[in-house]
Design a protein around this motif. Structure first.
Motif, short mmCIF file in Angstrom:
data_model
loop_
_atom_site.label_atom_id
_atom_site.label_comp_id
_atom_site.label_asym_id
_atom_site.label_seq_id
_atom_site.Cartn_x
_atom_site.Cartn_y
_atom_site.Cartn_z
N THR A 60 43.51 65.15 55.18
CA THR A 60 44.66 65.43 56.60
C THR A 60 45.96 66.13 55.91
O THR A 60 46.18 66.72 56.82
N ASP A 61 45.69 66.45 54.87
CA ASP A 61 46.43 67.53 54.45
C ASP A 61 46.47 68.32 53.22
O ASP A 61 45.34 68.24 52.93
N ALA A 62 46.76 69.57 53.07
CA ALA A 62 46.29 70.73 51.67
C ALA A 62 46.67 70.40 51.09
O ALA A 62 45.82 70.79 49.62
N ARG A 63 47.51 69.45 50.55
CA ARG A 63 47.72 68.67 49.44
C ARG A 63 46.73 68.28 48.69
O ARG A 63 46.32 67.95 47.40
N ASN A 87 45.61 74.76 55.16
CA ASN A 87 45.93 73.45 56.56
C ASN A 87 45.39 73.75 57.64
O ASN A 87 44.76 73.40 58.32
N TYR A 88 44.85 75.13 58.03
CA TYR A 88 43.88 76.29 58.61
C TYR A 88 42.99 75.46 59.07
O TYR A 88 42.98 74.68 60.05
N ILE A 148 41.53 72.60 57.76
CA ILE A 148 41.76 71.34 58.63
C ILE A 148 42.31 70.90 59.79
O ILE A 148 41.73 70.05 61.00
N GLN A 149 43.44 71.83 60.34
CA GLN A 149 44.06 71.40 61.95
C GLN A 149 43.03 71.87 62.88
O GLN A 149 42.59 72.06 63.88
#
Length: 94
Positions: free
Chosen positions: A47-50, A1-2, A4-5
């Motif tokens: 949009t997310d790590a998944r 997530n880091y 992408i954020q």
């Protein structure tokens, strides 16, 4: 997530060797194995790590004897900012 954020674009790559080596030339600065094969296209819409990890699992399914890494690209500066290994040939994850 880091990644992408912080606005970095994730990209999944794989390689059977997973390391640099010298085979074709001994010239200074020349190394074989620097470039890995990109799995699909960079994930511009992630949009997310998944979703990134789902691509890693799919890449591992089709390339079970390869190392797999995730890179983070800055699309403004056009450079790779970070990267790390996430899977190894034995089927394990880091």
């Amino acid at each position: 997530n880091y990644k992408i954020q912080n606005g970095l674009i994730p990209c999944v790559e794989f390689d059977k060797n997973g390391d640099m080596f010298r085979e074709n030339s001994k010239m200074p600065g020349y190394y074989d194995g620097r470039y890995w094969t990109m799995w699909k296209l960079p994930m511009f819409g992630a949009t997310d790590a998944r979703s990134v990890m789902a691509e890693v699992k799919e890449c591992q399914k089709y390339n079970p004897s390869s190392y797999i890494r995730i890179l983070g690209f800055d699309n403004i500066k056009q450079v790779q900012c970070m990267g790390f290994l996430v899977a190894k040939p034995s089927g394990g994850y880091y």
